[in-house]
Design a protein around this motif. Structure first.
Motif, PDB file in Angstrom:
ATOM      1  N   ALA A 288      20.029   8.329  48.055  1.00 41.80           N
ATOM      2  CA  ALA A 288      20.483   7.124  48.457  1.00 41.80           C
ATOM      3  C   ALA A 288      19.005   6.240  48.850  1.00 41.80           C
ATOM      4  O   ALA A 288      18.696   5.121  48.343  1.00 41.80           O
ATOM      5  CB  ALA A 288      21.389   6.819  49.496  1.00 41.80           C
ATOM      6  N   ASP A 289      18.049   6.823  49.742  1.00 39.47           N
ATOM      7  CA  ASP A 289      17.035   6.305  50.197  1.00 39.47           C
ATOM      8  C   ASP A 289      16.086   5.837  48.990  1.00 39.47           C
ATOM      9  O   ASP A 289      15.453   4.839  48.895  1.00 39.47           O
ATOM     10  CB  ASP A 289      16.245   7.213  51.119  1.00 39.47           C
ATOM     11  CG  ASP A 289      14.818   6.765  51.465  1.00 39.47           C
ATOM     12  OD1 ASP A 289      14.945   5.535  52.349  1.00 39.47           O
ATOM     13  OD2 ASP A 289      13.890   7.331  51.339  1.00 39.47           O
ATOM     14  N   LEU A 290      15.824   6.704  48.078  1.00 36.21           N
ATOM     15  CA  LEU A 290      14.798   6.747  46.857  1.00 36.21           C
ATOM     16  C   LEU A 290      15.493   5.460  45.936  1.00 36.21           C
ATOM     17  O   LEU A 290      14.574   4.670  45.672  1.00 36.21           O
ATOM     18  CB  LEU A 290      14.835   7.934  46.008  1.00 36.21           C
ATOM     19  CG  LEU A 290      14.056   7.991  44.720  1.00 36.21           C
ATOM     20  CD1 LEU A 290      12.611   7.484  44.957  1.00 36.21           C
ATOM     21  CD2 LEU A 290      14.248   9.110  43.889  1.00 36.21           C
ATOM     22  N   MET A 291      16.757   5.648  45.710  1.00 37.88           N
ATOM     23  CA  MET A 291      17.230   4.419  44.991  1.00 37.88           C
ATOM     24  C   MET A 291      16.980   2.952  45.501  1.00 37.88           C
ATOM     25  O   MET A 291      16.907   1.989  44.864  1.00 37.88           O
ATOM     26  CB  MET A 291      18.701   4.807  44.413  1.00 37.88           C
ATOM     27  CG  MET A 291      18.860   6.089  43.520  1.00 37.88           C
ATOM     28  SD  MET A 291      20.341   6.524  42.881  1.00 37.88           S
ATOM     29  CE  MET A 291      20.290   5.657  41.421  1.00 37.88           C
ATOM     30  N   LEU A 296      17.168   0.488  42.443  1.00 34.17           N
ATOM     31  CA  LEU A 296      18.137   1.125  41.360  1.00 34.17           C
ATOM     32  C   LEU A 296      19.499   0.935  41.852  1.00 34.17           C
ATOM     33  O   LEU A 296      20.055   1.322  42.808  1.00 34.17           O
ATOM     34  CB  LEU A 296      17.493   2.581  41.260  1.00 34.17           C
ATOM     35  CG  LEU A 296      16.263   2.500  40.492  1.00 34.17           C
ATOM     36  CD1 LEU A 296      15.619   4.112  40.476  1.00 34.17           C
ATOM     37  CD2 LEU A 296      16.393   2.282  39.107  1.00 34.17           C
ATOM     38  N   ASP A 297      20.462   0.933  40.790  1.00 35.93           N
ATOM     39  CA  ASP A 297      21.900   1.082  40.778  1.00 35.93           C
ATOM     40  C   ASP A 297      22.210   2.393  41.254  1.00 35.93           C
ATOM     41  O   ASP A 297      22.077   3.532  40.283  1.00 35.93           O
ATOM     42  CB  ASP A 297      22.541   0.451  39.597  1.00 35.93           C
ATOM     43  CG  ASP A 297      24.039   0.476  39.708  1.00 35.93           C
ATOM     44  OD1 ASP A 297      24.501   1.219  40.497  1.00 35.93           O
ATOM     45  OD2 ASP A 297      24.738   0.067  38.821  1.00 35.93           O
ATOM     46  N   PRO A 298      22.963   2.875  42.415  1.00 34.86           N
ATOM     47  CA  PRO A 298      22.959   4.025  42.990  1.00 34.86           C
ATOM     48  C   PRO A 298      24.449   4.728  41.968  1.00 34.86           C
ATOM     49  O   PRO A 298      24.607   5.986  42.042  1.00 34.86           O
ATOM     50  CB  PRO A 298      23.350   4.109  44.044  1.00 34.86           C
ATOM     51  CG  PRO A 298      24.027   2.768  44.530  1.00 34.86           C
ATOM     52  CD  PRO A 298      23.209   1.778  43.553  1.00 34.86           C
ATOM     53  N   ASP A 299      25.186   3.957  41.183  1.00 33.98           N
ATOM     54  CA  ASP A 299      26.215   4.405  40.345  1.00 33.98           C
ATOM     55  C   ASP A 299      25.867   4.965  38.991  1.00 33.98           C
ATOM     56  O   ASP A 299      26.385   4.736  38.168  1.00 33.98           O
ATOM     57  CB  ASP A 299      27.353   3.289  40.287  1.00 33.98           C
ATOM     58  CG  ASP A 299      27.878   2.670  41.575  1.00 33.98           C
ATOM     59  OD1 ASP A 299      27.747   3.725  42.538  1.00 33.98           O
ATOM     60  OD2 ASP A 299      27.957   1.816  41.523  1.00 33.98           O
ATOM     61  N   GLY A 300      25.152   6.032  39.092  1.00 37.77           N
ATOM     62  CA  GLY A 300      24.675   6.861  38.058  1.00 37.77           C
ATOM     63  C   GLY A 300      23.641   7.840  38.224  1.00 37.77           C
ATOM     64  O   GLY A 300      23.000   7.844  39.212  1.00 37.77           O
ATOM     65  N   ARG A 331      20.009   6.612  35.257  1.00 34.46           N
ATOM     66  CA  ARG A 331      18.662   5.852  35.578  1.00 34.46           C
ATOM     67  C   ARG A 331      17.820   6.531  35.811  1.00 34.46           C
ATOM     68  O   ARG A 331      17.597   7.689  35.880  1.00 34.46           O
ATOM     69  CB  ARG A 331      19.181   5.363  37.232  1.00 34.46           C
ATOM     70  CG  ARG A 331      20.294   4.251  37.491  1.00 34.46           C
ATOM     71  CD  ARG A 331      21.752   4.809  37.177  1.00 34.46           C
ATOM     72  NE  ARG A 331      22.764   3.880  37.654  1.00 34.46           N
ATOM     73  CZ  ARG A 331      23.429   3.205  36.709  1.00 34.46           C
ATOM     74  NH1 ARG A 331      23.264   3.413  35.296  1.00 34.46           N
ATOM     75  NH2 ARG A 331      24.525   2.232  37.177  1.00 34.46           N
ATOM     76  N   LEU A 332      16.443   5.867  35.663  1.00 37.39           N
ATOM     77  CA  LEU A 332      15.275   6.565  35.460  1.00 37.39           C
ATOM     78  C   LEU A 332      14.130   5.926  36.471  1.00 37.39           C
ATOM     79  O   LEU A 332      14.094   4.625  36.638  1.00 37.39           O
ATOM     80  CB  LEU A 332      14.616   6.210  34.204  1.00 37.39           C
ATOM     81  CG  LEU A 332      14.954   7.326  32.997  1.00 37.39           C
ATOM     82  CD1 LEU A 332      16.537   6.631  32.425  1.00 37.39           C
ATOM     83  CD2 LEU A 332      14.187   7.323  31.667  1.00 37.39           C
ATOM     84  N   ILE A 333      13.563   6.548  37.175  1.00 36.17           N
ATOM     85  CA  ILE A 333      12.228   6.375  37.897  1.00 36.17           C
ATOM     86  C   ILE A 333      11.154   6.892  37.471  1.00 36.17           C
ATOM     87  O   ILE A 333      11.212   8.444  37.207  1.00 36.17           O
ATOM     88  CB  ILE A 333      12.638   6.562  39.547  1.00 36.17           C
ATOM     89  CG1 ILE A 333      11.302   6.047  40.281  1.00 36.17           C
ATOM     90  CG2 ILE A 333      12.785   8.011  39.818  1.00 36.17           C
ATOM     91  CD1 ILE A 333      11.561   5.888  41.740  1.00 36.17           C
ATOM     92  N   VAL A 334      10.026   6.656  37.075  1.00 35.73           N
ATOM     93  CA  VAL A 334       8.901   7.039  36.672  1.00 35.73           C
ATOM     94  C   VAL A 334       7.763   6.713  37.617  1.00 35.73           C
ATOM     95  O   VAL A 334       7.343   5.628  37.844  1.00 35.73           O
ATOM     96  CB  VAL A 334       8.422   6.474  35.287  1.00 35.73           C
ATOM     97  CG1 VAL A 334       7.179   7.198  34.681  1.00 35.73           C
ATOM     98  CG2 VAL A 334       9.672   6.693  34.096  1.00 35.73           C
TER      99      VAL A 334
END
Length: 484
Positions: A288-291, A296-300, A331-334
């Motif tokens: 939750a903290d990262l998103m 980022l939308d947390p629902d995925g 969701r993607l985080i790069v």
């Protein structure tokens, strides 16, 4: 009980003193694992020889030793350089910094802008010769000189060609670790005087330092068994497959470890919540903290990627697959820097999919830790990967990796669909966007099954990620080198 050995490491990087990549982590962690006592017996005596680069922050209490080091001249005439060798205790080994301002007091370790320093052969010859002269000056023999990558080539070649008659050095065994076969330390014949070696070393047009070191060392290894096999082929051998094949069983693969003290979700100070294998519930808070931090939308499900944005690392596959991954609900985080066209392509996708894709075009150790802990899955679609640390850290942080079957990734990640009992991640074969999408789809199915996900996470966390096992592999290799 096997006797304690004295080992001299020669390397161009060592964490935390000097680092541009994973080489530095390996040299430090392996030296500590070898040097610290364990239940099997006392630690070995390890010296790490490293250039004193500009900006290096040394440990306290260093003791100087002045050395006159023989080097070559442009006309082949012998000459000497004076260096100061500074010695001090690190965590489990002795750090030995070679100070020579003309060689090492520069803006970067290896390059002037986009080009290698033209005197790199001389600079790393000086490093290797300083190590050999220190051993002579102290009159205490070592059992093994362990060199890392082409920068240690001059040390191994000098030992065999210039110090072969020295009574203290002529019986020293040697080992070479090839962390990256792509960099050879090529030295044109016009510059080969910098190496101060006989003219018959190398080809008529120059000296390939890595190739010659591979031929010279008593033992050679790379950083995973599977990559050792792959590198015997023209596809992965970087032009060295012939000389690697010629070494036979003297060329081996030893998988890397990670520093499990530094990489521990139970104590990592970067994380908003701590967890371990007995209680993974707080991991949800890191997610939750990262998103939230990255919009980022947390629902995925969240897919994390960290690394150099380079086709070798498969980031072009990610760019091509991203629209379909987002359509699947991911969701993607790069996080990383690299090729401008890959950065631009990913940033364009982030603009097209706000709340679904975040691209962090920077090197950020703290955010990397948050991604390892907060992501639901960790992607490593590398075209080739000698070992890889990301998948090991991700498993340690209970984040199942999705990897391509390559190098050390194949040695460390067991596909949970192929082997449900032992599975700790997901593996795909072809280096194509569709193969990546298919593997992610299988991983997302596992995320939806709480019991199955918990089993995969437990398998990953239970794996011994430490340097304890690799260190024993290096010990065995050293003893083979000495016996040979």
């Amino acid at each position: 009980m096997p006797r304690t050995m004295r080992i001299a490491m020669v390397a161009s990087e060592c964490e935390p003193w000097a680092k541009t990549g994973g080489l530095a982590d390996v040299v430090d962690a392996l030296s500590r694992a070898l040097g610290l006592p364990d239940p099997a017996g006392p630690g070995h005596e390890v010296d790490v020889y490293l250039p004193w680069y500009r900006g290096l922050n040394p440990p306290e209490g260093l003791v100087p030793l002045e050395l006159r080091v023989p080097v070559g001249g442009p006309g082949g005439e012998p000459r000497h350089e004076t260096v100061t060798l500074w010695s001090g205790e690190a965590d489990g080994y002795r750090l030995r910094l070679v100070e020579h301002a003309p060689s090492f007091d520069r803006e970067s370790f290896y390059m002037d802008g986009n080009s290698d320093y033209v005197d790199n052969p001389a600079r790393f010859t000086l490093l290797g010769r300083a190590a050999l002269e220190a051993i002579r000056a102290e009159a205490r023999p070592v059992d093994v000189i362990h060199g890392h990558d082409w920068q240690a080539g001059p040390a191994l070649l000098s030992l065999r060609h210039r110090y072969a008659g020295d009574p203290l050095l002529r019986e020293v065994a040697t080992m070479l670790t090839c962390h990256n076969l792509a960099y050879h330390g090529w030295t044109p014949r016009a510059d080969a005087w910098q190496l101060d070696l006989p003219l018959d070393v190398g080809k008529h047009d120059g000296v390939d330092l890595l190739r010659e070191a591979i031929k010279t060392a008593d033992m050679v290894n790379t950083v995973s068994p599977n990559y050792a096999r792959e590198s015997l082929t023209p596809e992965f051998g970087a032009g060295l497959d012939d000389v690697l094949r010629a070494r036979g069983d003297r060329y081996i693969g030893i998988i890397n470890g990670i520093d499990t003290g530094l990489w521990d979700p139970a104590t990592d100070p970067t994380l908003v919540a701590h967890y371990d294998a007995s209680d993974l519930a707080p991991k949800a808070r890191t997610r939750a903290d990262l998103m939230a931090r990255n919009g980022l939308d947390p629902d995925g499900p969240l897919l994390g990627l960290i690394g150099r944005l380079d086709p070798q690392k498969g980031f072009d596959l990610v760019t091509a697959a991203a629209p379909e991954l987002v359509a699947m609900g991911a969701r993607l985080i790069v996080l990383g820097t690299g090729h401008e066209h890959l950065v631009a392509g990913l940033q364009a996708l982030a603009a097209q999919h706000p709340g679904r894709i975040a691209v962090l075009d920077r090197f950020d150790r703290s955010e990397a830790r948050r991604i390892y802990a907060g992501a639901d899955l960790f992607l490593m679609p590398s075209r080739f990967e000698p070992c890889g640390q990301g998948q090991l850290i991700a498993m340690r942080y209970a984040t199942p990796p999705v990897v391509r079957h390559s190098g050390g990734l194949a040695d460390t990640v067991v596909d949970a669909d192929v082997d449900p009992a032992r599975g700790n991640g997901f593996v795909f074969g072809p280096a194509t966007p569709q193969a990546l999408v298919d593997a992610v789809r299988r991983a997302l199915a596992a995320l939806a099954d709480e019991a199955r996900l918990a089993h995969i996470q437990a398998n990953g966390m239970a794996r011994d990620h430490s340097w304890r096992v690799p260190a024993r592999g290096y010990e065995a290799a050293y003893r083979r080198a000495i016996a040979g």
